[in-house]
Design a protein around this motif. Structure first.
Motif, PDB file in Angstrom:
ATOM      1  N   MET A  54      -8.666 -42.180 -50.838  1.00  0.00           N
ATOM      2  CA  MET A  54     -10.091 -42.102 -50.501  1.00  0.00           C
ATOM      3  C   MET A  54     -10.574 -42.699 -49.256  1.00  0.00           C
ATOM      4  O   MET A  54     -10.262 -43.924 -48.929  1.00  0.00           O
ATOM      5  CB  MET A  54     -10.802 -42.561 -51.944  1.00  0.00           C
ATOM      6  N   GLU A  74     -14.227 -44.118 -46.784  1.00  0.00           N
ATOM      7  CA  GLU A  74     -15.671 -44.245 -47.211  1.00  0.00           C
ATOM      8  C   GLU A  74     -16.416 -43.352 -46.073  1.00  0.00           C
ATOM      9  O   GLU A  74     -16.206 -43.234 -44.978  1.00  0.00           O
ATOM     10  CB  GLU A  74     -15.805 -45.578 -46.141  1.00  0.00           C
ATOM     11  N   THR A  94     -22.192 -47.471 -45.315  1.00  0.00           N
ATOM     12  CA  THR A  94     -21.499 -46.690 -46.402  1.00  0.00           C
ATOM     13  C   THR A  94     -22.285 -46.090 -47.401  1.00  0.00           C
ATOM     14  O   THR A  94     -23.368 -46.635 -47.595  1.00  0.00           O
ATOM     15  CB  THR A  94     -20.376 -47.788 -47.137  1.00  0.00           C
ATOM     16  N   THR A 127     -17.882 -41.918 -50.970  1.00  0.00           N
ATOM     17  CA  THR A 127     -16.530 -41.987 -50.488  1.00  0.00           C
ATOM     18  C   THR A 127     -16.170 -40.388 -51.026  1.00  0.00           C
ATOM     19  O   THR A 127     -16.636 -39.510 -51.404  1.00  0.00           O
ATOM     20  CB  THR A 127     -15.767 -42.592 -51.493  1.00  0.00           C
ATOM     21  N   HIS A 134     -17.105 -40.137 -41.552  1.00  0.00           N
ATOM     22  CA  HIS A 134     -16.259 -40.964 -42.542  1.00  0.00           C
ATOM     23  C   HIS A 134     -15.945 -42.313 -41.583  1.00  0.00           C
ATOM     24  O   HIS A 134     -15.908 -42.289 -40.282  1.00  0.00           O
ATOM     25  CB  HIS A 134     -15.438 -40.530 -43.385  1.00  0.00           C
ATOM     26  N   PRO A 158     -11.614 -47.707 -49.197  1.00  0.00           N
ATOM     27  CA  PRO A 158     -13.048 -47.999 -49.476  1.00  0.00           C
ATOM     28  C   PRO A 158     -13.012 -49.398 -50.027  1.00  0.00           C
ATOM     29  O   PRO A 158     -12.308 -50.081 -50.517  1.00  0.00           O
ATOM     30  CB  PRO A 158     -13.199 -47.273 -50.689  1.00  0.00           C
TER      31      PRO A 158
END
Length: 203
Positions: A27, A29, A37, A40, A54, A94
Motif C-alpha cells: 500500500m 500513501e 497524506t 492509501t 502518492h 504508510p
C-alpha cells in the motif's frame, strides 16, 4: 543541506511487516498537492492511468571520486524494466518516514548503506510510461549522499550498476533508455548534489 549519518538501522514496524504478496499487497500513501497524506491505495492501482498522486522517494549516491551510482532496473520488474535510473527509488510504506524508506530500499536493492544521507527537497511530477501504460503521479522526496562500499545488488531488483561522471552520464543517457522520471528528479536534486560534491559545474 543537512547531512545525517546513515547506518542502515532505520527500518520500522511498517517496513518489517509489509510484504509484496497477492494476499498482502503493498500500500502507498496518497497525498495532496502539498504532500499531506489523504489516504492509501494499492501500489499497482496508484500507477494505473490516470494515476493517483502518492508519496515516493529518489536516492542519489556518490563515491569518493564524485561519481554517481546508477542502476539498471531488472528485466523482471513490472514497471520500467531494463532501463537505467538513479541509485534507488521507491515508495514509503504508510506511516514510514521517507528517510527511513530511502535507506531501507537502498539496502534491499543494492546491499549497501550510505555513509552519509541528506534531504534534497521534493519534486512533484506526472510522467506516463509509454511502454507499460502506467503513470508516475508522484510527490517525490529527494536524498543525496555518499557510499563507500561496493554494491551487492539483488538480481531481482537490479540488472547492473555503474559509477559515472557527468560526461559519462550524458553519453549513456544519449545511448541507452532511462526511466521517464530520471531527468526530473536529477534536475531537482542538482543544487544539493553540487553542495555535496563541492562543484558548481558538471552536476
Amino acid at each position: 543541506m543537512p547531512i545525517t549519518p546513515a547506518n542502515g538501522q532505520t527500518t520500522g514496524t511498517a517496513a518489517m511487516t509489509a510484504t509484496d504478496t497477492a494476499d498482502e499487497p503493498i500500500m502507498l500513501e496518497l497525498v495532496d498537492e502539498d504532500g499531506r497524506t489523504i489516504g492509501t491505495a494499492e501500489k499497482l492501482a496508484a500507477h494505473q492511468a490516470p494515476g493517483q498522486l502518492h508519496r515516493a522517494f529518489s536516492v542519489f549516491l556518490f563515491d569518493e571520486q564524485g561519481r554517481l551510482l546508477l542502476q539498471r532496473r531488472a528485466l523482471g520488474k513490472y514497471h520500467s524494466p531494463g532501463v537505467w535510473s538513479n541509485t534507488a527509488c521507491g515508495h514509503p510504506y504508510p506511516g514510514e518516514k521517507p528517510f527511513a524508506a530511502a535507506a531501507r530500499r537502498t539496502a534491499e536493492e543494492l546491499g549497501i548503506a550510505p555513509s552519509l544521507l541528506g534531504e534534497a527537497g521534493t519534486v512533484r511530477y506526472n510522467h506516463p510510461d509509454p511502454e507499460s501504460g502506467l503513470v508516475e503521479q508522484e510527490y517525490n522526496h529527494l536524498f543525496v549522499g555518499l557510499v563507500r562500499d561496493a554494491p551487492e545488488p539483488d538480481p531481482e531488483e537490479v540488472g547492473e550498476y555503474a559509477f559515472v561522471t557527468p560526461d559519462e552520464l550524458a553519453r549513456r543517457h544519449s545511448e541507452a533508455p532511462f526511466s521517464v522520471w530520471f531527468m526530473t528528479v536529477l534536475d531537482a536534486a542538482r543544487p544539493a548534489i553540487r553542495e555535496l560534491t563541492g562543484t558548481t559545474t558538471g552536476w
